[in-house]
Design an enzyme around this catalytic site. Structure first.
Site, PDB file in Angstrom:
ATOM      1  N   ARG A  78       0.831  -1.219   0.000  1.00 15.98           N
ATOM      2  CA  ARG A  78       0.000   0.000   0.000  1.00 15.98           C
ATOM      3  C   ARG A  78       0.859   1.261   0.000  1.00 15.98           C
ATOM      4  NH1 ARG A  78      -5.079  -1.991   3.696  1.00 15.98           N
ATOM      5  NH2 ARG A  78      -6.236  -2.763   1.916  1.00 15.98           N
ATOM      6  N   GLY A 132      -9.952  -7.381  -2.600  1.00 15.09           N
ATOM      7  CA  GLY A 132     -10.181  -8.342  -1.520  1.00 15.09           C
ATOM      8  C   GLY A 132      -9.429  -9.648  -1.686  1.00 15.09           C
ATOM      9  N   GLY A 192     -14.044  -3.494   0.437  1.00 20.84           N
ATOM     10  CA  GLY A 192     -15.420  -2.996   0.484  1.00 20.84           C
ATOM     11  C   GLY A 192     -15.655  -1.908  -0.550  1.00 20.84           C
TER      12      GLY A 192
END
Ligand code: AMP
Length: 417
Positions: free
Chosen positions: A40, A374, A397
């Site tokens: 990330r 996900g 999500g």
């Protein structure tokens, strides 16, 4: 829905509030928090390099974990500042708060191209509450706002929703970072006008999590392939037996209406014809939640109804072959959710076969292949194929909500082109 991006505006000398997704997995080692996976952080580098080149004074804001309004040192972003500095090859300052005098002083000291990382915004409950006064404090030093945190864009929090609105109200721009821009392109524009055939592969645990996605994609796809535990709710709805499989008996009506909608729209809708099943046997051991752990014994291929004592844990070889043939002919593929309990390698064959077929479609067929976030991202990385598809979403999500067609507050808040 074209949003302004960091490419469109000037940042020279501007105090630039950048919301990033640094919610990285951490682990305690020898009394220190260590980052387990830096993906990330790495993914924000293109945006940060561009902002540095454009002379921005960069103020980074992010959340880490769920500290619930407490200053929990195990959820401090300090180790992220060190890692980011290492990856960028330049200093990254850190301030142990995200609002107030310490931040004010640190921001005042920034020159063009400098970077400052603020402490976890979720140390304040007001972040998740999207408290207007807190958002004002965060926005105090922001001339311009950038959102590169797609994974947090489905939340209307102060740093994703409050701040960009305040900046825009003052006449400043709120723009998408490069990562956000790519997410919107691949999960949005590319799937609105897909090259055909457009094949959607859906799996994972629950129908209830994905029913809205199925409903939306039935309007766009040529074929939908269903695997994972959610296939068992479809089987139950069709009057089949599912044994001890993970299933949602109260969702058979939504499963039936999806099948009917597919028929009405002429969308090919394929369910597994065979499965890998195993017999769950209770052990003496308990999991973290205090629930008994089951041993999954005697894995075998099962065609048709699943016996009462067994549980379906993966698609079977016949299904796998049929799914892979469909994928081989695709020009656009969207994949969300594993075909089985892939974390256990006895039940990972279906997911791995689909991963390979998706990669082959990309390489041999020139298909655009998009992994919708996900666990499918985890699965494709586990198979070592992560860099061989067109795009992997960074959202969980957020990807699902976006694919459902729901407006994401963090995207809505950005300025239009
Ligand atoms: P999701 O987050 O909905 O994509 O679900 C992912 C999870 O579903 C993974 O942890 C898989 O282990 C689990 N899963 C997929 N298929 C099955 C299955 N047949 N039985 C139990 N769990 C499954």
């Amino acid at each position: 829905m074209a949003k302004l991006t960091v490419k469109d505006i000037s940042f020279q000398g501007l105090r630039t509030f950048v919301r990033v997704d640094y919610n990285v997995p951490m682990e305690e080692k020898d009394g220190q928090m260590v980052i387990n996976d830096q993906t990330r952080i790495q993914e924000t580098l293109p945006t940060l390099r561009l902002l540095i080149e454009k002379g921005a004074k960069i103020i980074l804001a992010a959340h880490l974990g769920r500290p619930k309004g407490q200053r929990d040192p195990s959820m401090s972003l300090r180790p992220v500042a060190a890692k980011l500095s290492e990856l960028l090859g330049k200093p990254v300052a850190f301030v142990d708060d995200c609002i107030g005098a310490a931040v004010e002083a640190a921001v005042a000291g920034l020159n063009a191209g400098d970077i400052l990382l603020l402490e976890n915004v979720r140390y304040y409950n007001e972040e998740e509450a999207n408290d207007p006064a807190f958002a004002e404090k965060l926005a105090k030093f922001a001339d311009v706002y950038v959102n590169d945190a797609f994974g947090a864009a489905h939340r209307a929090h102060a740093s994703t929703d409050g701040v960009p609105h305040i900046v825009a109200k003052r006449g400043g721009k709120a723009v998408a970072g490069l990562l956000m821009e790519r997410e919107l392109k691949f999960l949005g524009d590319e799937l609105d006008n897909p090259a055909r055939p457009f094949v959607v592969i859906l799996g994972g645990a629950k129908v209830s999590d994905k029913i809205k996605v199925i409903d939306t994609l039935l309007n766009k796809a040529d074929t939908i392939l269903i695997g994972g535990a959610m296939a068992y709710t479809f089987r139950l709805a069709a009057g089949g037996k599912v044994g001890k499989s993970l299933v949602e008996p109260d969702k058979t009506d939504v499963a039936t209406s999806a099948v009917n909608k597919a028929k009405a729209k002429g969308v090919q809708f394929l369910l597994p014809s065979d499965n890998i099943t195993a017999t769950p046997v209770k052990t003496e051991k308990l999991n973290k939640k205090g629930k008994p752990i089951f041993d999954l014994q005697n894995p075998r291929v099962n065609t048709g109804d699943i016996p009462d004592a067994e549980e379906g844990l993966d698609i079977g070889p016949v299904t796998s072959k049929a799914f892979c043939e469909v994928i081989a002919g695709a020009k656009t593929v969207l994949w969300n959710g594993p075909m089985g309990m892939f974390e256990d390698k006895r039940f990972a064959d279906g997911t791995n076969a689909v991963a390979k077929a998706v990669v082959e479609a990309t390489q041999k067929n020139g298909a655009k292949t998009i992994i919708g976030g996900g666990d499918s991202v985890k699965a494709i990385n586990k198979a070592g194929l992560g860099d061989k598809v067109t795009f992997m979403s960074t959202g969980g999500g957020a990807s699902l909500e976006f694919l459902e067609g729901s407006p994401l507050p963090g995207v809505v808040a950005l300025s239009e082109k």
